[in-house]
Design a protein around this motif. Structure first.
Motif, mmCIF file in Angstrom:
data_model
loop_
_atom_site.group_PDB
_atom_site.id
_atom_site.type_symbol
_atom_site.label_atom_id
_atom_site.label_comp_id
_atom_site.label_asym_id
_atom_site.label_seq_id
_atom_site.Cartn_x
_atom_site.Cartn_y
_atom_site.Cartn_z
ATOM 1 N N GLY A 178 -55.322 -32.135 8.556
ATOM 2 C CA GLY A 178 -54.891 -33.240 9.401
ATOM 3 C C GLY A 178 -53.439 -33.604 9.235
ATOM 4 O O GLY A 178 -52.898 -34.398 10.007
ATOM 5 N N SER A 179 -52.689 -33.124 8.237
ATOM 6 C CA SER A 179 -51.277 -33.451 8.027
ATOM 7 C C SER A 179 -50.433 -32.609 8.938
ATOM 8 O O SER A 179 -50.688 -31.430 9.112
ATOM 9 C CB SER A 179 -50.844 -33.183 6.584
ATOM 10 N N PRO A 180 -49.361 -33.147 9.504
ATOM 11 C CA PRO A 180 -48.475 -32.322 10.323
ATOM 12 C C PRO A 180 -47.668 -31.396 9.432
ATOM 13 O O PRO A 180 -47.396 -31.683 8.292
ATOM 14 C CB PRO A 180 -47.583 -33.350 11.021
ATOM 15 N N VAL A 181 -47.271 -30.283 9.999
ATOM 16 C CA VAL A 181 -46.471 -29.307 9.263
ATOM 17 C C VAL A 181 -45.006 -29.759 9.279
ATOM 18 O O VAL A 181 -44.452 -30.062 10.352
ATOM 19 C CB VAL A 181 -46.610 -27.914 9.888
ATOM 20 N N THR A 182 -44.363 -29.812 8.100
ATOM 21 C CA THR A 182 -42.965 -30.238 7.987
ATOM 22 C C THR A 182 -42.121 -29.059 7.554
ATOM 23 O O THR A 182 -42.452 -28.363 6.578
ATOM 24 C CB THR A 182 -42.823 -31.375 6.969
ATOM 25 N N GLU A 183 -41.097 -28.752 8.317
ATOM 26 C CA GLU A 183 -40.191 -27.653 8.015
ATOM 27 C C GLU A 183 -38.770 -28.206 7.818
ATOM 28 O O GLU A 183 -38.334 -29.108 8.541
ATOM 29 C CB GLU A 183 -40.188 -26.637 9.156
ATOM 30 N N LEU A 184 -38.035 -27.677 6.779
ATOM 31 C CA LEU A 184 -36.643 -28.074 6.494
ATOM 32 C C LEU A 184 -35.699 -26.997 6.997
ATOM 33 O O LEU A 184 -35.892 -25.807 6.702
ATOM 34 C CB LEU A 184 -36.449 -28.276 4.999
ATOM 35 N N VAL A 185 -34.699 -27.407 7.761
ATOM 36 C CA VAL A 185 -33.751 -26.445 8.347
ATOM 37 C C VAL A 185 -32.341 -26.908 7.987
ATOM 38 O O VAL A 185 -31.974 -28.077 8.232
ATOM 39 C CB VAL A 185 -33.898 -26.368 9.875
ATOM 40 N N PRO A 186 -31.482 -26.036 7.386
ATOM 41 C CA PRO A 186 -30.104 -26.447 7.073
ATOM 42 C C PRO A 186 -29.303 -26.567 8.351
ATOM 43 O O PRO A 186 -29.537 -25.836 9.319
ATOM 44 C CB PRO A 186 -29.598 -25.321 6.178
ATOM 45 N N LEU A 187 -28.342 -27.464 8.346
ATOM 46 C CA LEU A 187 -27.504 -27.649 9.518
ATOM 47 C C LEU A 187 -26.654 -26.427 9.810
ATOM 48 O O LEU A 187 -26.178 -26.231 10.930
ATOM 49 C CB LEU A 187 -26.594 -28.876 9.318
ATOM 50 N N SER A 188 -26.469 -25.598 8.794
ATOM 51 C CA SER A 188 -25.635 -24.398 8.987
ATOM 52 C C SER A 188 -26.402 -23.246 9.616
ATOM 53 O O SER A 188 -25.863 -22.159 9.791
ATOM 54 C CB SER A 188 -25.063 -23.952 7.623
ATOM 55 N N ALA A 189 -27.693 -23.448 9.919
ATOM 56 C CA ALA A 189 -28.495 -22.338 10.487
ATOM 57 C C ALA A 189 -27.956 -21.973 11.858
ATOM 58 O O ALA A 189 -27.655 -22.844 12.671
ATOM 59 C CB ALA A 189 -29.961 -22.746 10.573
ATOM 60 N N GLY A 190 -27.834 -20.689 12.067
ATOM 61 C CA GLY A 190 -27.354 -20.198 13.354
ATOM 62 C C GLY A 190 -28.512 -19.870 14.297
ATOM 63 O O GLY A 190 -29.683 -20.116 14.025
ATOM 64 N N ALA A 191 -28.153 -19.239 15.399
ATOM 65 C CA ALA A 191 -29.182 -18.868 16.391
ATOM 66 C C ALA A 191 -30.095 -17.809 15.803
ATOM 67 O O ALA A 191 -29.645 -16.867 15.153
ATOM 68 C CB ALA A 191 -28.513 -18.368 17.664
ATOM 69 N N GLY A 192 -31.375 -17.937 16.041
ATOM 70 C CA GLY A 192 -32.358 -16.966 15.574
ATOM 71 C C GLY A 192 -32.871 -17.244 14.192
ATOM 72 O O GLY A 192 -33.633 -16.438 13.640
#
Length: 808
Positions: free
Chosen positions: A569-583
């Motif tokens: 029942g918990s939502p999935v949480t993903e961490l993404v760095p601001l420096s991530a590029g396309a793809g």
């Protein structure tokens, strides 16, 4: 005492004679003619070796061909007795042997006995003359020892009862003389012993008495009135007293029999001779023969029949034409020669029909009698039957034959035989007669019901309604009636610890097979069972057929999204760095579908594409990645609602919520850390493992292609049957996507522009361990990405370029 000894010896001789008769295969009795009704003839049942108590149950009967029922058998005692008056003279005439042939038939089993009853003659006929008074005219000038033929008496009896002796009343002028004519006939002649004197005695009255040899003797008399004539002293004289002639019975009317010639020593009118039949001649002969009074030619004017009369005695006299005519006498003996003018006569006296097809060779089917009125070779008859039939004729007794079974018969091959029996005599030319016997063959249960093929394959969709008709089996039986009445049943067996009868049933008469409950593909993919067809014969026979029932999958299970490790029942949480590029890969949605094939092929999409921002989800891989470089304007976090759909009809779906947080420090970015619990080093190791797995799958894929091409070049059976789970069976009922009956994983590659999507079909695993396997299989990442250009038309391209690998 002496009388007792003689009686005992006679009894012993009688018993020995009877035993010899029975042992020879024929029982003979004798009975006097004119015996009263009920006269004892013999103990027939005992002499034939039959039990009296079984006569009625074995259908004891007696047949007398062409005769009245002179005899009858008491079925309670087995005694043969006289049933009606027997006149031997009426029955056999002058034949020296008179016997009645009886045919005794008993059934269960069929046996035939032949009995001959000889009719003994008794002296019941007195000698008889044709007239009571006979007038003779004799010239007084006749010389001594002149002979004057007389008509003798006749006696209908035979043997000693017909041996006649004659006696003339005492007188001094005449005596009797009995002469034999060629040992065939005896002529009675009046012999002149003393010269006659008309003036002294013009008329003589004599009494001629005939006495037979019977006991007691019987007599007959005729009055002889002899008138003495004066004048003409010489009577005409034949050169023979007896003439013998042989004549074919087929001689035509007008045929010359003989030409007679008599001479007279007188002169003038006393020398002219006229020929005529004697007044003693039987009137019947006057209808058959004629004589020319001038020439003495005897000709045939009627029809001859050797079978009625074979010898004719014609008495002829030649008279002169004086006022007191004198006559000479002769006898013409006409021997009739037999010609083959009577065809054999066939008669069927008994039939035992129909013949069971399991009857053993030697079974008696019919009894036939054959006769021919001709004599010699003309009366010898041989019998034969039509060729190429499993029957033969066996001669039993005299002119009796039995039609017996020569070899086994089969009603399913030939149901009846039309047997033509031909009887042909040995005459020249031979004559024949035919008789047709229709012999039907009775059916026995010797054929088991048979199906058209040993195995049937049936497809049925799951979730069928209870009582749905699945298939109809039909077996044929070439037998008849109850032997061909087929009833159907299912051979009971166990399916997943349940009896087969809880799944399906079969109608016993129609062979319709019904489903008793809905099928669930996820529980049962193949149901194999046997149906038995049994006839109603005794003993009954049966045949079996195997049915393979394949359950077809329907889209009745929605996709299930795997929960994150943090809890359900918990939502999935993903961490993404601001420096991530396309793809940049952010995370991955994991989902399974319990269905199979096309119904289990999942696709992923964002529920609200306008709110997705810089993120996208792989259509078939479920991977969430960035579409461009991230910016601060994108906000600190975003929530994505991912819809997971299958490709069933209608499609079913599920949703997953993913929360994406943007962080500044790259160290804080972990690849799905809360869901997988893996470090970056572990992720590198996993990628290496995935690369190795992908290489292995590619090699296996190439191998499958080679095997597939080889199998296409070498055709074989599409479906193989054996123990355990069946092999993959594909059906067009589920569309253009392959439908796999076994649990399988299909890796599919599409053509198009660059999209890093790996498409994996989710099988119908229900338990958690199988779900774990699926998750691990869905975590493959391709270093050489599979390119999918246009996701909207991917299904169409996939239908034309799909290649699959099945892991069983």
């Amino acid at each position: 005492m002496a009388l007792f000894v003689i009686t005992r010896q006679l009894l012993r001789l009688v018993l020995l004679h009877a035993a010899w008769e029975v042992g020879s295969g024929q029982v003979r009795y004798s009975v006097p003619e004119e015996s009263k009704h009920g006269t004892f003839v013999g103990r027939l049942a005992q002499d034939l070796g039959l039990e009296v108590a079984e006569l009625v149950s074995r259908l004891f009967r007696m047949v007398s061909e062409g005769r009245r029922d002179y005899f009858e058998v008491n079925l309670q005692t087995g005694v043969l007795f006289v049933n009606s008056r027997i006149d031997r003279e009426e029955l056999c005439g002058q034949s020296p042997l008179c016997a009645i042939d009886l045919e005794v038939i008993v059934d269960k089993p069929l046996r035939v006995f032949h009995v001959e009853v000889e009719i003994k003659d008794i002296n019941d006929n007195a000698p008889a003359f044709s007239v009571h008074e006979k007038n003779l005219f004799i010239l007084e000038s006749r010389l001594l020892d002149s002979r004057f033929p007389l008509e003798g008496a006749s006696d209908a009896d035979i043997g000693t009862n017909s041996l006649l002796t004659y006696k003339l009343s005492p007188n001094e002028y005449f005596s009797l003389d009995l002469q034999k004519n060629n040992e065939q006939k005896k002529s009675l002649v009046l012999l002149l012993k003393e010269p006659l004197d008309r003036e002294e005695t013009p008329v003589h009255h004599l009494l001629l008495t005939a006495t037979d040899g019977g006991k007691p003797e019987l007599t007959g008399t005729v009055q002889l009135v002899i008138t003495v004539l004066d004048a003409n002293d010489n009577a005409p004289v034949f050169n023979q007293s007896v003439y013998e002639v042989r004549l074919l019975e087929s001689a035509a009317n007008g045929t010359l029999v003989i030409k007679l010639n008599a001479t007279d020593l007188d002169e003038g009118i006393n020398k002219d001779i006229s020929y005529s039949f004697s007044n003693l001649l039987n009137p019947t002969l006057r209808k058959i023969f004629s004589i020319d009074p001038k020439t003495g030619e005897v000709r045939l004017k009627g029809e001859l029949d050797f079978e009625n009369i074979s010898l004719y005695e014609i008495q002829i006299e030649a008279s002169d034409k004086s006022a007191f005519p004198l006559a000479g006498h002769c006898i013409v003996m006409v021997q009739i020669i037999d010609v083959n003018d009577n065809a054999p006569v066939l008669a069927v006296t008994s039939l035992s029909l129909p013949v069971p097809e399991d009857a053993p060779p030697g079974t008696v089917v019919a009894l036939l009698s054959v006769s021919d009125r001709d004599s010699g070779d003309n009366g010898k008859v041989t019998c034969s039957i039509s060729p190429n039939v499993p029957f033969k004729l066996v001669s039993t007794f005299k002119n009796y034959h039995s039609l017996v079974l020569a070899e086994a018969v089969d009603r399913e091959r030939v149901s009846e035989y039309n047997i033509v029996v031909t009887a042909r005599d040995e005459g020249a030319p031979s004559l024949s007669a035919t008789s047709s016997i229709l012999v039907p063959i009775a059916d026995v249960n010797d054929n088991a019901p048979a199906f058209l093929q040993p195995l049937y394959t049936v497809f049925v969709k799951e979730n069928n309604p209870p009582g749905a008709h699945l298939f109809t089996v039909s077996a044929s039986d070439p037998d008849l009636k109850e032997n061909a009445f087929v009833s159907y049943s299912v051979l009971e067996s166990s399916v997943r610890d349940k009896p087969l009868s809880s799944y399906i049933s079969v109608h016993s008469e129609s062979g319709h097979i019904y489903a008793l409950q809905p099928f669930d593909y996820e529980e049962l993919q193949v149901l194999q069972f046997q149906v038995s067809a049994r006839d109603a014969g005794f003993p009954s026979l049966c045949g079996n057929v195997t049915l393979q029932l394949f359950i077809l999958d329907e889209n009745d299970n929605a996709p299930a999204v795997s929960p994150p490790p943090s809890g359900r029942g918990s939502p999935v949480t993903e961490l993404v760095p601001l420096s991530a590029g396309a793809g940049h890969v952010v995370g991955k949605i994991r989902a399974v579908d319990a269905d199979s094939g096309y119904n289990a092929w999942l696709c992923f999409e964002v529920q609200e594409p306008r709110t997705a921002g810089p993120f996208r989800v792989g259509l078939y891989s479920g991977e969430i990645s960035t579409t461009r470089a991230l910016e601060e304007a994108d906000g600190p976090s975003q929530t994505l609602v991912i819809v997971v759909k299958d490709h069933g009809e209608p499609a079913m779906s599920a949703t997953a919520t993913v929360s994406v947080s943007l962080v500044e420090s790259p160290r804080a970015v972990k690849w799905d850390s809360r869901q997988t619990g893996r470090s970056e080093g572990s992720l590198v190791d996993m990628n290496v493992s995935l690369i190795i797995a992908i290489c292995s799958v590619s090699s296996l894929f190439v191998l499958v292609i080679i095997v597939y091409v080889g199998l296409r070049c070498h055709p074989g059976p599409e479906v193989m049957y054996g123990s355990g789970k069946p092999t993959v069976v594909c059906s067009s009922e589920v569309g253009t996507w392959p439908y796999c009956q076994r649990q399988s994983r299909n890796l599919c590659v599409g053509e198009g522009a660059a999209k890093n999507d790996l498409m994996v079909f989710s099988p119908n695993f229900a338990n958690s361990s199988e779900s774990g396997i699926i998750e691990r299989q869905q975590e493959f990442t391709l270093n050489a990405p599979v390119e999918v250009s246009d996701e909207s038309n991917f299904s169409e391209k996939f239908n034309t370029s799909f290649m699959g690998v099945s892991f069983l």
